[in-house]
Design a protein around this motif. Structure first.
Motif, PDB file in Angstrom:
ATOM      1  N   GLY A  37       2.393  -2.405   2.585  1.00 13.42           N
ATOM      2  CA  GLY A  37       3.052  -1.183   3.040  1.00 13.42           C
ATOM      3  C   GLY A  37       2.284   0.043   2.575  1.00 13.42           C
ATOM      4  O   GLY A  37       1.254  -0.056   1.894  1.00 13.42           O
ATOM      5  N   HIS A  38       2.787   1.216   2.945  1.00 11.46           N
ATOM      6  CA  HIS A  38       2.113   2.463   2.598  1.00 11.46           C
ATOM      7  C   HIS A  38       2.749   3.152   1.397  1.00 11.46           C
ATOM      8  O   HIS A  38       2.086   3.923   0.697  1.00 11.46           O
ATOM      9  CB  HIS A  38       2.126   3.417   3.793  1.00 11.46           C
ATOM     10  CG  HIS A  38       1.364   2.902   4.969  1.00 11.46           C
ATOM     11  ND1 HIS A  38      -0.012   2.775   4.979  1.00 11.46           N
ATOM     12  CD2 HIS A  38       1.791   2.464   6.188  1.00 11.46           C
ATOM     13  CE1 HIS A  38      -0.405   2.296   6.143  1.00 11.46           C
ATOM     14  NE2 HIS A  38       0.670   2.100   6.900  1.00 11.46           N
TER      15      HIS A  38
ATOM     16  N   PRO B  23       1.521  -3.714  -3.522  1.00 13.09           N
ATOM     17  CA  PRO B  23       0.411  -4.619  -3.837  1.00 13.09           C
ATOM     18  C   PRO B  23      -0.634  -4.605  -2.723  1.00 13.09           C
ATOM     19  O   PRO B  23      -0.305  -4.625  -1.536  1.00 13.09           O
ATOM     20  CB  PRO B  23       1.089  -5.990  -3.941  1.00 13.09           C
ATOM     21  CG  PRO B  23       2.504  -5.678  -4.302  1.00 13.09           C
ATOM     22  CD  PRO B  23       2.832  -4.391  -3.593  1.00 13.09           C
ATOM     23  N   GLY B  24      -1.900  -4.540  -3.091  1.00 11.75           N
ATOM     24  CA  GLY B  24      -2.981  -4.534  -2.114  1.00 11.75           C
ATOM     25  C   GLY B  24      -3.140  -3.236  -1.367  1.00 11.75           C
ATOM     26  O   GLY B  24      -3.853  -3.194  -0.358  1.00 11.75           O
ATOM     27  N   TRP B  25      -2.496  -2.189  -1.844  1.00 14.25           N
ATOM     28  CA  TRP B  25      -2.568  -0.899  -1.136  1.00 14.25           C
ATOM     29  C   TRP B  25      -4.032  -0.470  -0.959  1.00 14.25           C
ATOM     30  O   TRP B  25      -4.851  -0.578  -1.858  1.00 14.25           O
ATOM     31  CB  TRP B  25      -1.823   0.168  -1.921  1.00 14.25           C
ATOM     32  CG  TRP B  25      -1.812   1.500  -1.235  1.00 14.25           C
ATOM     33  CD1 TRP B  25      -0.975   1.918  -0.253  1.00 14.25           C
ATOM     34  CD2 TRP B  25      -2.691   2.595  -1.504  1.00 14.25           C
ATOM     35  NE1 TRP B  25      -1.277   3.191   0.124  1.00 14.25           N
ATOM     36  CE2 TRP B  25      -2.337   3.643  -0.630  1.00 14.25           C
ATOM     37  CE3 TRP B  25      -3.751   2.791  -2.387  1.00 14.25           C
ATOM     38  CZ2 TRP B  25      -2.991   4.864  -0.619  1.00 14.25           C
ATOM     39  CZ3 TRP B  25      -4.413   4.002  -2.376  1.00 14.25           C
ATOM     40  CH2 TRP B  25      -4.033   5.027  -1.500  1.00 14.25           C
ATOM     41  N   GLY B  26      -4.323  -0.018   0.238  1.00  9.99           N
ATOM     42  CA  GLY B  26      -5.670   0.418   0.547  1.00  9.99           C
ATOM     43  C   GLY B  26      -6.561  -0.676   1.088  1.00  9.99           C
ATOM     44  O   GLY B  26      -7.725  -0.431   1.402  1.00  9.99           O
ATOM     45  N   THR B  27      -6.027  -1.876   1.190  1.00 10.90           N
ATOM     46  CA  THR B  27      -6.804  -2.996   1.733  1.00 10.90           C
ATOM     47  C   THR B  27      -6.033  -3.621   2.885  1.00 10.90           C
ATOM     48  O   THR B  27      -4.881  -3.266   3.162  1.00 10.90           O
ATOM     49  CB  THR B  27      -7.058  -4.070   0.660  1.00 10.90           C
ATOM     50  OG1 THR B  27      -5.816  -4.709   0.327  1.00 10.90           O
ATOM     51  CG2 THR B  27      -7.638  -3.447  -0.601  1.00 10.90           C
TER      52      THR B  27
ATOM     53  N   ASN C 255      -3.849  -4.508 -11.547  1.00 12.57           N
ATOM     54  CA  ASN C 255      -4.661  -3.843 -10.514  1.00 12.57           C
ATOM     55  C   ASN C 255      -3.810  -3.121  -9.467  1.00 12.57           C
ATOM     56  O   ASN C 255      -4.219  -2.996  -8.315  1.00 12.57           O
ATOM     57  CB  ASN C 255      -5.576  -4.861  -9.825  1.00 12.57           C
ATOM     58  CG  ASN C 255      -6.841  -4.217  -9.283  1.00 12.57           C
ATOM     59  OD1 ASN C 255      -7.390  -3.298  -9.888  1.00 12.57           O
ATOM     60  ND2 ASN C 255      -7.309  -4.705  -8.145  1.00 12.57           N
ATOM     61  N   ARG C 256      -2.665  -2.638  -9.880  1.00 12.86           N
ATOM     62  CA  ARG C 256      -1.804  -1.855  -8.976  1.00 12.86           C
ATOM     63  C   ARG C 256      -2.199  -0.380  -9.040  1.00 12.86           C
ATOM     64  O   ARG C 256      -2.479   0.167 -10.114  1.00 12.86           O
ATOM     65  CB  ARG C 256      -0.337  -2.015  -9.364  1.00 12.86           C
ATOM     66  CG  ARG C 256       0.213  -3.410  -9.158  1.00 12.86           C
ATOM     67  CD  ARG C 256       0.411  -3.742  -7.697  1.00 12.86           C
ATOM     68  NE  ARG C 256       1.446  -2.938  -7.089  1.00 12.86           N
ATOM     69  CZ  ARG C 256       2.762  -3.254  -7.130  1.00 12.86           C
ATOM     70  NH1 ARG C 256       3.164  -4.366  -7.764  1.00 12.86           N
ATOM     71  NH2 ARG C 256       3.646  -2.509  -6.527  1.00 12.86           N
TER      72      ARG C 256
END
Length: 219
Positions: free
Chosen positions: A196-197, A187-191, A145-146
């Motif tokens: 990090g960005h 990991p978790g980008w957008g949440t 889910n990356r």
């Protein structure tokens, strides 16, 4: 008394005729309607040159805009079964036609100049593209889910985004052949759980009919 009545009648007729003539002259002297819009007629073809239905033609102001995300679209039209399309209501100026289809890469922007005569016989060719596949190595953190972003070097055309599967694999199909920057988001980008960005990036080149492979963490 009769003479006065005849004179009044003649005056009334003269005034009526004068008014009528004035109205006619006024109408004749009114500025004529000036045409300010025209249309474009053409055909969308597959990479092999055969006409194709089911495409959408966008009329853009900038050839490097992504038709799906363009902020300003002058017009759009769907193709008929024989691939023909027609647009109308276009101001006289320069435009770029871009065709999209679910089975092919987007066309290049075809430049047209719309004049009072309109534009007829435009041919917009869909493109063959390439493919980008890859994997995320466990050394880069969670692999499932990356988010993977494909960023074009040609304005807004070709930008895409996907997510890895449970094994860290990802794939982009029908990619326009050109240069790109591909990025693995943290990991978790957008949440709110994002770490990090920005993540690791690679410079790649996509070629027609070929697959470009990217392995984050292995190369």
């Amino acid at each position: 008394m009769l003479l006065y009545t005849d004179q009044a009648r003649r005056i009334a007729v003269a005034v009526t005729v004068l008014v009528a003539v004035s109205v006619v002259v006024y109408i004749l002297l009114l500025p004529r309607h000036t045409q300010t819009e025209a249309g474009v007629i053409g055909v969308v073809v597959r990479p092999d040159g055969a006409p194709i239905g089911g495409a959408t033609v966008f009329v853009l102001y900038n050839p490097y805009e992504d038709a799906r995300r363009a902020t300003s679209v002058a017009a759009r039209a769907a193709t008929y079964a024989e691939g023909t399309f027609a647009t109308s209501g276009l101001q006289f100026r320069e435009y770029y036609l871009v065709a999209i289809h679910p089975d092919y890469c987007d066309s290049e922007g075809v430049e047209v100049w719309v004049t009072a005569q309109g534009v007829n016989g435009v041919r917009v060719a869909l493109l063959e593209g390439g493919q980008v596949t890859g994997t995320v190595d466990p050394s880069q953190g969670p692999v499932a889910n990356r988010v993977v972003s494909l960023m074009s070097h040609q304005g807004g055309r070709g930008w895409a985004r996907t997510k890895t599967d449970s094994g860290g694999r990802f794939q982009f199909d029908k990619v326009i052949a050109q240069d790109y920057t591909i990025e693995l988001k943290p990991p978790g980008w957008g949440t709110s759980q994002s770490s990090g960005h920005y993540g690791p990036r690679r410079q790649i080149q996509v070629h027609v009919g070929r697959t470009t492979t990217v392995n984050f963490g292995r190369d």
